[in-house]
Every structure is written in structure tokens, then in C-alpha cells.
Design a protein around this motif. Structure first.
Motif, PDB file in Angstrom:
ATOM      1  N   ILE A 173       0.903  -1.233  -0.154  1.00 62.42           N
ATOM      2  CA  ILE A 173       0.029   0.168   0.065  1.00 62.42           C
ATOM      3  C   ILE A 173       0.954   1.265  -0.105  1.00 62.42           C
ATOM      4  O   ILE A 173       0.569   2.130  -0.806  1.00 62.42           O
ATOM      5  N   ILE A 174       1.644   1.416   0.991  1.00 59.96           N
ATOM      6  CA  ILE A 174       2.750   2.520   1.074  1.00 59.96           C
ATOM      7  C   ILE A 174       3.608   2.795  -0.329  1.00 59.96           C
ATOM      8  O   ILE A 174       3.795   3.713  -0.958  1.00 59.96           O
ATOM      9  N   GLY A 175       4.214   1.552  -0.407  1.00 62.21           N
ATOM     10  CA  GLY A 175       4.981   1.346  -1.552  1.00 62.21           C
ATOM     11  C   GLY A 175       4.470   1.763  -2.896  1.00 62.21           C
ATOM     12  O   GLY A 175       4.860   2.399  -3.757  1.00 62.21           O
ATOM     13  N   GLY A 176       3.259   1.174  -3.089  1.00 64.17           N
ATOM     14  CA  GLY A 176       2.596   1.195  -4.168  1.00 64.17           C
ATOM     15  C   GLY A 176       1.932   2.533  -4.507  1.00 64.17           C
ATOM     16  O   GLY A 176       2.313   3.401  -5.457  1.00 64.17           O
ATOM     17  N   VAL A 177       1.138   3.026  -3.545  1.00 60.38           N
ATOM     18  CA  VAL A 177       0.203   4.284  -3.502  1.00 60.38           C
ATOM     19  C   VAL A 177       1.099   5.458  -3.539  1.00 60.38           C
ATOM     20  O   VAL A 177       1.264   6.617  -4.080  1.00 60.38           O
TER      21      VAL A 177
ATOM     22  N   ILE B 198      -6.026   2.847  -7.686  1.00 58.90           N
ATOM     23  CA  ILE B 198      -4.381   2.615  -7.526  1.00 58.90           C
ATOM     24  C   ILE B 198      -4.383   1.860  -6.240  1.00 58.90           C
ATOM     25  O   ILE B 198      -3.247   0.994  -6.284  1.00 58.90           O
ATOM     26  N   LEU B 199      -5.001   2.042  -5.224  1.00 61.41           N
ATOM     27  CA  LEU B 199      -4.999   1.166  -3.921  1.00 61.41           C
ATOM     28  C   LEU B 199      -5.428  -0.135  -4.550  1.00 61.41           C
ATOM     29  O   LEU B 199      -4.531  -0.987  -3.963  1.00 61.41           O
ATOM     30  N   ALA B 200      -6.351  -0.328  -4.941  1.00 56.99           N
ATOM     31  CA  ALA B 200      -6.816  -1.757  -5.289  1.00 56.99           C
ATOM     32  C   ALA B 200      -5.933  -2.406  -6.539  1.00 56.99           C
ATOM     33  O   ALA B 200      -5.264  -3.458  -5.987  1.00 56.99           O
ATOM     34  N   GLY B 201      -5.150  -1.604  -7.259  1.00 52.67           N
ATOM     35  CA  GLY B 201      -4.197  -2.187  -8.161  1.00 52.67           C
ATOM     36  C   GLY B 201      -2.886  -2.549  -7.428  1.00 52.67           C
ATOM     37  O   GLY B 201      -2.342  -3.641  -7.802  1.00 52.67           O
ATOM     38  N   SER B 202      -2.493  -1.752  -6.634  1.00 55.59           N
ATOM     39  CA  SER B 202      -1.284  -1.823  -5.701  1.00 55.59           C
ATOM     40  C   SER B 202      -1.520  -3.047  -4.860  1.00 55.59           C
ATOM     41  O   SER B 202      -0.515  -4.014  -4.763  1.00 55.59           O
TER      42      SER B 202
ATOM     43  N   TRP C 140       0.796  -6.437  -5.588  1.00 58.33           N
ATOM     44  CA  TRP C 140       1.523  -7.033  -4.500  1.00 58.33           C
ATOM     45  C   TRP C 140       1.197  -8.470  -4.206  1.00 58.33           C
ATOM     46  O   TRP C 140       2.194  -9.295  -3.906  1.00 58.33           O
ATOM     47  N   LEU C 141      -0.011  -8.816  -4.161  1.00 58.72           N
ATOM     48  CA  LEU C 141      -0.302 -10.283  -3.772  1.00 58.72           C
ATOM     49  C   LEU C 141       0.169 -11.159  -4.847  1.00 58.72           C
ATOM     50  O   LEU C 141       0.674 -12.229  -4.671  1.00 58.72           O
ATOM     51  N   MET C 142       0.137 -10.569  -6.145  1.00 60.47           N
ATOM     52  CA  MET C 142       0.513 -11.469  -7.330  1.00 60.47           C
ATOM     53  C   MET C 142       2.105 -11.641  -7.276  1.00 60.47           C
ATOM     54  O   MET C 142       2.812 -12.611  -7.555  1.00 60.47           O
TER      55      MET C 142
ATOM     56  N   SER D 170       2.943   2.777  -9.734  1.00 59.40           N
ATOM     57  CA  SER D 170       3.059   1.933  -8.508  1.00 59.40           C
ATOM     58  C   SER D 170       3.122   0.406  -8.617  1.00 59.40           C
ATOM     59  O   SER D 170       3.903  -0.236  -7.566  1.00 59.40           O
ATOM     60  N   THR D 171       3.045  -0.187  -9.602  1.00 57.26           N
ATOM     61  CA  THR D 171       3.675  -1.574  -9.799  1.00 57.26           C
ATOM     62  C   THR D 171       5.195  -1.513  -9.980  1.00 57.26           C
ATOM     63  O   THR D 171       5.773  -2.409  -9.294  1.00 57.26           O
TER      64      THR D 171
END
Length: 670
Positions: A345-349, A521-525, A529-531, A585-586
């Protein structure tokens, strides 16, 4: 609840008044075509609903947005009208006013821009205007709110507004025909003022014609019009029936203006004309525009935006990350939860939020140019260039809006009169660099072109416009042949934008970016991350063996000729279809970057200056985001054109990136 329609010419201040009377905010710009569909708000005093209709010059629509206004008046018949006119351009505005008075509803005339008229030495007498038109006339300055309280008080009880009792004599021949038409129309229930409907039919208003065709056989009405036309010609009048009706109205407008306007002190050359002599100069105009744009980008990315972004990055990578780590340790969070929040979350967003200051500064400067009146002049300057490519200067307005977001830009294309040019503009708008692509440009420009960031980013914007114009030429030649063009644009007066207006306009443009940061962006991050956290072998796997690596590896070979054939690069492009911001974010998640400096270091080790240009060009040109695809489908009402826009952009992106990378290698670049 009563409904009150706000009607007027483009750029007369309708939307500014709408915002004041309803305590809401709609997009306001000092140019024509800002409102492209009706907006509905509740009046502050609870008297009813206020409907802001698109600006129209007359009730005979030329474009889709003007058709919205005519359709509303025909089908929904409001209880009252507020007609906004520009006091400095009263003669031109009154043509629509007379048509609205003939509509017969209770009407208030809002005499706006009295300050502009006064500055030009024009004095308008509201009492004389009221005596000639027979409706209340209220002076106001909508952009500052002056006089708006009087308008709000006047509409508190719509039933108390006097009905417009306006009757213009069109001569014996036309009046006799009108009487015959009204007798035929009496059989139809639910129509507004029958005299007004008959007059609009005589003028061949397409909205009225279409409505009546659905309900009755109009052949009898057409015969009456033809007979009226023949009798007019027998009197040796070289005018068609619509032209005769317009000429009678214009004669009366001149009488009204002679009684209500004192132009004896009018200045021969006002500030707008003096500035236009320089800013719209045949040879100096375009170079000055390019200079302004360069200064805007330099301010956004070097002089002001860069230092502010560094402050935000320092906060996210420092105190925010430290506080979060301490809090998670204190509450005994699991390793999974810790990694999800900090890395995902913090890293991506956070990797995207770093660029918010630069995005807001860019929007602030664009809002300044819009509200000053300069952007309308840019459309005029660009008209000759765009006409050679198959469009006209009015299409440049959606292009500029597209720098913020492609979705409202495509909707703004409704203000373009010709179907061909409207469709072309819709198809080409995804090539404009929206704010979602900006974080990608900023990231790569900071790594590979630190001394020329503004130039590098500006080059991407210019590239999008250039390819849009080239494709416009091709599409207009082979897909939209033999279609005419018409260019009509309002040139508003120059004015100094108000801080309040600039602030609200900038916020409205930028809040969509922040909204995405908290949603898409939050959902995508989290998903990315889960992937990256899980793989065929289980969870907490090495990144190279994750589902994300497998996913990116499928398309990596296709990207190899473009200079970025790694699974990491491939993994950023597909989620980028949801929202282009997700690309950065990815990358932040893939490279485990603690802050912007860390991500820049990783990018520098994977890309080269040449491959970075290729990657930025691909991000600029490839498939529009999901929201843009949806609005293209809505505006074109065609899956064929929607898939065409997705297909051509993907092919173009691949071809351009291939030429950039392979061509650069042949020239010995790296």
C-alpha cells in the motif's frame, strides 16, 4: 419541485451563476463550450431545481450540446427561465432572448458582465431594456457573485415571476400562416407555446421537426410553409422564410439596443484588442504560445514542482514509513500484514502520490490560461494548422482538456458542430498525455534527463499532439471523406483570474487523481503485491518465481524489440489499462523501492536512455485506460469505433517504440 432553466449564449457566465445559486461547482472556463450537457442543482433557498443548459446562440442547434438545450425546452418545459446575456455584447445575445420570450414562460433577464461593458465605455440601461422586453432585468457580475442574491430572491417563488407576454409582428403573410399552423397544432397535447412551436417549425428547427414527425403527419404544415414562402417571393423579397423571421427579429433588436445602450463613450481599442494584436499575431502568435508552454512545464517540473515533490517523497519514505513500521510492530502485526501495508500500500500508492505537487501545479497553470481567455485564442491560432489536417481550431479545446483527463475531454467534443470532426476528435483524444501518464514521464525524466526534465516531459506532450494531427490527416482522407467543416468560436475578453476560481478549478481537475489514488491505484497496488507475494510454489516466494513474473513473462518476448523486454516491464503494462497511474505503483512494488530515489536507482540499472524514451512513447500511445474506453463507447454509440480506437493506438505504440529503439541503435545511441 419547480424547475428553472438557465439559458444563454456561450461564455456569458451561466455556469458561474449556477455555482453561486446552488452552492455547487461545475467546470468554469473563459471560453465557449464549457457546458456540454445539462447540469442540475438545488437552489440555495430551496425554491426548486436549477438546470444549467449548454450555451447556444439560437434555438436552432448546430452541435450536439446545443441540441441538448433545444431538446430540453421542447420536451421538459421548465416553470421559469433565467436568460443570461453579456452586457458588452448585448445586440448579439438578444437574438436568443427574443426566441426565449416567444417561448412564453416566466422569464428573468440576467444582465451579466456589466463590469466588462463599463470598462469598454458601454452603458446599458436596465429599465429601458425591461420596458422594451417586458420582463425583469437584473444587472449582475456572475464571476464575483455581485447581483446573484437578487436573482435568487426573484426565483424564490417562480409563480410570482411575470410570464413573458412578448409578441413580435412578422407581417400579414407570416402572421396568417402562423394562425393556420396553430389551429392544426391544437390537436396535440403537451406542447409548449403553440405560436413558438409554429415559429420554430417555420425556421426548420431540427429538434421541433423531429418531435412533430413522431406525433403527426407534418405534410400539411409543410404546405403552409411553402405557400408562405411563395407569397413572400411574390412581394419580391429575396429572403427565405427563416431569413425573413430572423430579419424581423434583428430589426427589433436594433430598436431595443438604440433605446437601452449608450455607446458614446465606447473606447476605440480596449485591452483585449491591444493584447490580441500581439498574442494572435500571424507570425508571433504560435512562437509565443510555445514559449508560454515551455515556461509552464519548466515551472511545473523544475522551478516549483520538483522541490515540493522531494518534500512529499521524504515524508513518505521517512516519517510515514517509520511510523507505520513502529505501529505495526507495536500491535504485533503478522509478517504478511506488515509486508502488505508497507510494501504494497505505502510503496505502491506512495510512489504515485509523490507526483501530486507537480500535477496540481500543472493544473493550476492550465486553469490560469483557461480563465484568462488565452486558450480560446490558441484555438484560433491552431485553426489553420488543424484545418490542413482535417479538423478545425475548436477541436483544440478538448485536446487541452485531455491534458488533465481524457474522459471529460471526449465529452467536451460534443461542442464540435460537425459529426465528422466530432468523431475524429473523440478517436484521437486518447493520444493526449493525461495526468495519469505524467508520473511515468517524471520518473524516467528524473533518472535519465535530470538537467532537462521539463524538455523531456514537454516532448511527450508534443509527440501526442503531433501523432494526433498526422493520424487526423490519414483518417479524414480515408475514413471520413467529403465532409464539410465549420469553425465558430467565441473570443472572450481577457481578464485576471480570481484566486477563488483558480483554486476551485485546480482542485476539480486534481481531485480525480487523488480519488484514483484512494481507489483504483490502491486496489491495483494490493493486487499487484499479492501477485508478487505468491506463486505456483506457494506464498512469500522469490519475486522472479511469482505469479506476477509468470504473467509478465508471457508478453516480455514481444517487448524485446522495443528495448524493455523484461517481465518487470511487461507486468506494468496490462494493469496500466485500468489506470495509467498503476504503472509507477507496480514498479515501486516490483523493485521494493523505499522511496523515489530507490526506485530511480533500480530504473537506471534496468533501462537505458534510449529504452526509456521507447517506454515513455509506448505508455503515451498504447491502449486508452478503461474509463476512456467506456466514454468512447458512450459518445460514439459504436463498438466498432471503440475497438478501432483501442486497436490503432496499440499498433501505433508498438510501431513508434520499435522505430525509436531500433532506429536509435542503428545511429549508435544507447
Amino acid at each position: 419541485m419547480s424547475s428553472i432553466a438557465l439559458v444563454g449564449n456561450p461564455n456569458t457566465g451561466k455556469t458561474s451563476l449556477f455555482n453561486t445559486l446552488t452552492s455547487s461547482y461545475e467546470y468554469v472556463g473563459n471560453w465557449a463550450g464549457v457546458t456540454v450537457e445539462k447540469k442540475i442543482g438545488s437552489l440555495k433557498n430551496g425554491a426548486g431545481k436549477l438546470i444549467d443548459l449548454p450555451g447556444i446562440y439560437s434555438l436552432h442547434p448546430l452541435s450536439r450540446d446545443e441540441g441538448v438545450a433545444a431538446q430540453y425546452l421542447i420536451e421538459e418545459t421548465p416553470e421559469a427561465l433565467i436568460n443570461i446575456v453579456d452586457a458588452s455584447q448585448l445586440e448579439r445575445n438578444l437574438l436568443l432572448t427574443l426566441q426565449l420570450l416567444e417561448y412564453g414562460k416566466p422569464t428573468i433577464l440576467g444582465l451579466n458582465m456589466t463590469d466588462v461593458a463599463k470598462a469598454r465605455g458601454i452603458q446599458v440601461n436596465p429599465e429601458a431594456l425591461q420596458a422594451k422586453l417586458g420582463v425583469p432585468v437584473l444587472p449582475l457580475i456572475a464571476r464575483t457573485g455581485k447581483g446573484s442574491s437578487q436573482v435568487l430572491s426573484a426565483v424564490a417563488e417562480p409563480a410570482n415571476i411575470p410570464a413573458a407576454n412578448f409578441h413580435l409582428d412578422y407581417g400579414g403573410i407570416v402572421e396568417g400562416t402562423l394562425a393556420s399552423m396553430i389551429s392544426q397544432l391544437q390537436q396535440l397535447p403537451g406542447l409548449p407555446n403553440l405560436r413558438w412551436v409554429a415559429l420554430q417549425f417555420m425556421e426548420q428547427n431540427p429538434v421541433v421537426l423531429e418531435l412533430l414527425k413522431k406525433r403527426i403527419d407534418i405534410s400539411g404544415l409543410m404546405l403552409l410553409c411553402d405557400d408562405c414562402q411563395t407569397r413572400l417571393q411574390k412581394q419580391k423579397l429575396a429572403l427565405t422564410l427563416p431569413q425573413w423571421i430572423r430579419s424581423v427579429r434583428m430589426d427589433y433588436i436594433r430598436v431595443v439596443c438604440a433605446a437601452a445602450i449608450d455607446a458614446t463613450m465606447q473606447k476605440p481599442h480596449n485591452l483585449t484588442e491591444r493584447l490580441d494584436s500581439i498574442l494572435t499575431h500571424r507570425f508571433l502568435g504560435l512562437p509565443l504560445f510555445i514559449l508560454f508552454m515551455y515556461a509552464m512545464f519548466k515551472t511545473t517540473f523544475d522551478w516549483a514542482g520538483g522541490p515540493l515533490s522531494d518534500v512529499v517523497d521524504g515524508f513518505i519514505g521517512g516519517p510515514l514509513s517509520d511510523w507505520t513500521n513502529s505501529l505495526l510492530q507495536a500491535i504485533g502485526a503478522s509478517e504478511f500484514t506488515h509486508a502488505l501495508i508497507v510494501d504494497g500500500i505505502i510503496g505502491g500508492v506512495g510512489g504515485v502520490v509523490v507526483f501530486v505537487p507537480q500535477i496540481f501545479i500543472l493544473f493550476l497553470m492550465i486553469s490560469f490560461l483557461e480563465d484568462s481567455g488565452y486558450m480560446a485564442r490558441v484555438c484560433l491560432l491552431m485553426d489553420s494548422t488543424m484545418e490542413r489536417m482535417g479538423l478545425n481550431g475548436k477541436a483544440f479545446i478538448p485536446f487541452i482538456i485531455g491534458f488533465g483527463c481524457n474522459v471529460p475531454a471526449i465529452m467536451a467534443a460534443r461542442s464540435i458542430e460537425q459529426p465528422k470532426e466530432r468523431m475524429l476528435t473523440t478517436l484521437l483524444l486518447p493520444l493526449m498525455s493525461c495526468s495519469a501518464r505524467l508520473p511515468v514521464y517524471l520518473l524516467f525524466a528524473a533518472v535519465f534527463f535530470p538537467a532537462r526534465q521539463a524538455t523531456a516531459v514537454l516532448a511527450m506532450y508534443v509527440m501526442g499532439v503531433v501523432f494526433a494531427l498526422i493520424l487526423c490527416k490519414l483518417f479524414s482522407r480515408y475514413l471520413f471523406k467529403n465532409e464539410s467543416s465549420l469553425f465558430i468560436i467565441e473570443l472572450p475578453p481577457y481578464r485576471m483570474p480570481q484566486l477563488k476560481t483558480l483554486g476551485r478549478s485546480t482542485w476539480e481537475k486534481g481531485k480525480g487523481f487523488l480519488r484514483k489514488a484512494g481507489t483504483i491505484i490502491l486496489a491495483g497496488s494490493v493486487l499487484i503485491w499479492l501477485m508478487s507475494y505468491a506463486g505456483p510454489a506457494g506464498v512469500n516466494v522469490d519475486m522472479d518465481h511469482s505469479f506476477l513474473a509468470k504473467f509478465g513473462g508471457f508478453i516480455a518476448p514481444l517487448l524485446e524489440p522495443l528495448g524493455f523486454g523484461t517481465w518487470q516491464a511487461g507486468s506494468t503494462l496490462v494493469p496500466g489499462f485500468l489506470a495509467k497511474e498503476v504503472v509507477v505503483s507496480t514498479m515501486n512494488i516490483i523493485y521494493h523501492a523505499p522511496d523515489a530515489a530507490g526506485l530511480e536507482g533500480q530504473i537506471a540499472s534496468v533501462f537505458t536512455p534510449l529504452s526509456s524514451i521507447s517506454f515513455m512513447a509506448f505508455i503515451l500511445l498504447y491502449i486508452p485506460c478503461l474509463a476512456t474506453v467506456g466514454v468512447i463507447k458512450k459518445e460514439t454509440a459504436s463498438w466498432k469505433w471503440t475497438f478501432f480506437s483501442m486497436g490503432y493506438s496499440l499498433v501505433l505504440a508498438y510501431a513508434v517504440s520499435l522505430v525509436i529503439y531500433q532506429g536509435g541503435r542503428l545511429l549508435g545511441w544507447s
